[in-house]
Design an enzyme around this catalytic site. Structure first.
Site, PDB file in Angstrom:
ATOM      1  N   ASN A  26       0.893  -1.287   0.102  1.00  0.00           N
ATOM      2  CA  ASN A  26      -0.046  -0.027  -0.078  1.00  0.00           C
ATOM      3  C   ASN A  26       0.750   1.387  -0.258  1.00  0.00           C
ATOM      4  O   ASN A  26       0.518   2.338  -0.266  1.00  0.00           O
ATOM      5  CB  ASN A  26      -1.039  -0.147   1.146  1.00  0.00           C
ATOM      6  CG  ASN A  26      -0.411  -0.086   2.583  1.00  0.00           C
ATOM      7  OD1 ASN A  26       0.667  -0.534   2.635  1.00  0.00           O
ATOM      8  ND2 ASN A  26      -0.743   0.742   3.392  1.00  0.00           N
ATOM      9  N   HIS A  27       1.990   1.195   0.405  1.00  0.00           N
ATOM     10  CA  HIS A  27       2.958   2.549   0.359  1.00  0.00           C
ATOM     11  C   HIS A  27       3.565   2.620  -0.952  1.00  0.00           C
ATOM     12  O   HIS A  27       4.010   3.559  -0.960  1.00  0.00           O
ATOM     13  CB  HIS A  27       3.865   2.272   1.396  1.00  0.00           C
ATOM     14  CG  HIS A  27       3.536   2.679   2.836  1.00  0.00           C
ATOM     15  ND1 HIS A  27       3.856   3.612   3.436  1.00  0.00           N
ATOM     16  CD2 HIS A  27       2.687   1.896   3.565  1.00  0.00           C
ATOM     17  CE1 HIS A  27       3.170   3.611   4.731  1.00  0.00           C
ATOM     18  NE2 HIS A  27       2.373   2.697   4.790  1.00  0.00           N
ATOM     19  N   HIS A  76       0.707  -8.285   0.338  1.00  0.00           N
ATOM     20  CA  HIS A  76       1.025  -7.188   1.357  1.00  0.00           C
ATOM     21  C   HIS A  76      -0.124  -7.380   2.277  1.00  0.00           C
ATOM     22  O   HIS A  76       0.061  -7.284   3.465  1.00  0.00           O
ATOM     23  CB  HIS A  76       1.378  -6.140   0.483  1.00  0.00           C
ATOM     24  CG  HIS A  76       1.863  -4.810   1.844  1.00  0.00           C
ATOM     25  ND1 HIS A  76       2.706  -4.920   2.329  1.00  0.00           N
ATOM     26  CD2 HIS A  76       0.699  -4.001   2.323  1.00  0.00           C
ATOM     27  CE1 HIS A  76       2.679  -3.818   3.123  1.00  0.00           C
ATOM     28  NE2 HIS A  76       1.522  -3.281   3.108  1.00  0.00           N
ATOM     29  N   HIS A 151       1.392  -6.646   5.884  1.00  0.00           N
ATOM     30  CA  HIS A 151       0.646  -5.582   6.318  1.00  0.00           C
ATOM     31  C   HIS A 151       0.013  -5.515   7.624  1.00  0.00           C
ATOM     32  O   HIS A 151      -1.153  -5.973   7.852  1.00  0.00           O
ATOM     33  CB  HIS A 151      -0.647  -5.296   5.298  1.00  0.00           C
ATOM     34  CG  HIS A 151      -1.369  -3.901   5.431  1.00  0.00           C
ATOM     35  ND1 HIS A 151      -0.758  -2.654   5.250  1.00  0.00           N
ATOM     36  CD2 HIS A 151      -2.590  -3.727   5.862  1.00  0.00           C
ATOM     37  CE1 HIS A 151      -1.711  -1.768   5.454  1.00  0.00           C
ATOM     38  NE2 HIS A 151      -2.675  -2.395   6.014  1.00  0.00           N
TER      39      HIS A 151
END
Length: 157
Positions: A26-27, A76, A151
């Site tokens: 997500n980053h 993730h 995550h």
């Protein structure tokens, strides 16, 4: 040292293409890199946005998931209520900025919830939480033994 870290990882991928797999998290999106400092780091080190743009373009091409030895599903985030099979995941148009919601976003933002069954809206503001029953059903339907994910929020770790 985010720029150096991602550069080292990409160099390892180039040097050992069959031994290194990089997955998108997500980053690895334009919005999150601007929020959490990667954009600023690129600006500080290179005095323009071109390096950041090249990195974020690269992030668009990273795979969302991987399957190891036909039994370990790696990603993730977590599962999506819109995706029941690995083939559906393979069909996603992943070469884009991470959308605010939808299946691609779910794969990067969702989290397991061992205390509840079914699906719930995630407190993170994106993705879902999903119970053990959802994990067991997905694993069974796809012949998966294990889901490996990164995550995980840890308050004291």
């Amino acid at each position: 040292y985010s720029v150096e870290t991602v550069t080292a990882l990409v160099a390892l991928k180039i040097r050992y293409p069959e031994r290194i797999t990089l997955l998108r998290g997500n980053h690895e999106s334009r919005m999150i890199t601007q929020t959490y400092g990667f954009y600023d780091e690129c600006q500080r080190k290179y005095q323009d946005g071109e390096v950041w743009q090249l990195f974020t373009d690269l992030f668009d091409f990273l795979p969302l998931t991987a399957l190891v030895n036909r039994g370990i599903f790696c990603l993730h985030g977590g599962l999506s209520p819109s995706l029941k099979t690995l083939d559906q995941i393979r069909e996603l148009d992943r070469i884009q900025e991470v959308p605010q919601d939808g299946p691609m976003s779910d794969l990067l933002w969702s989290d397991p919830d061992p205390d509840n069954d079914g699906w719930s809206i995630s407190p993170r503001g994106a993705g879902y939480t999903f119970g053990k029953n959802i994990t067991h059903e997905f694993n069974h339907q796809n012949g998966i033994k294990l889901i490996a994910r990164a995550h995980q929020l840890v308050m004291e770790g």
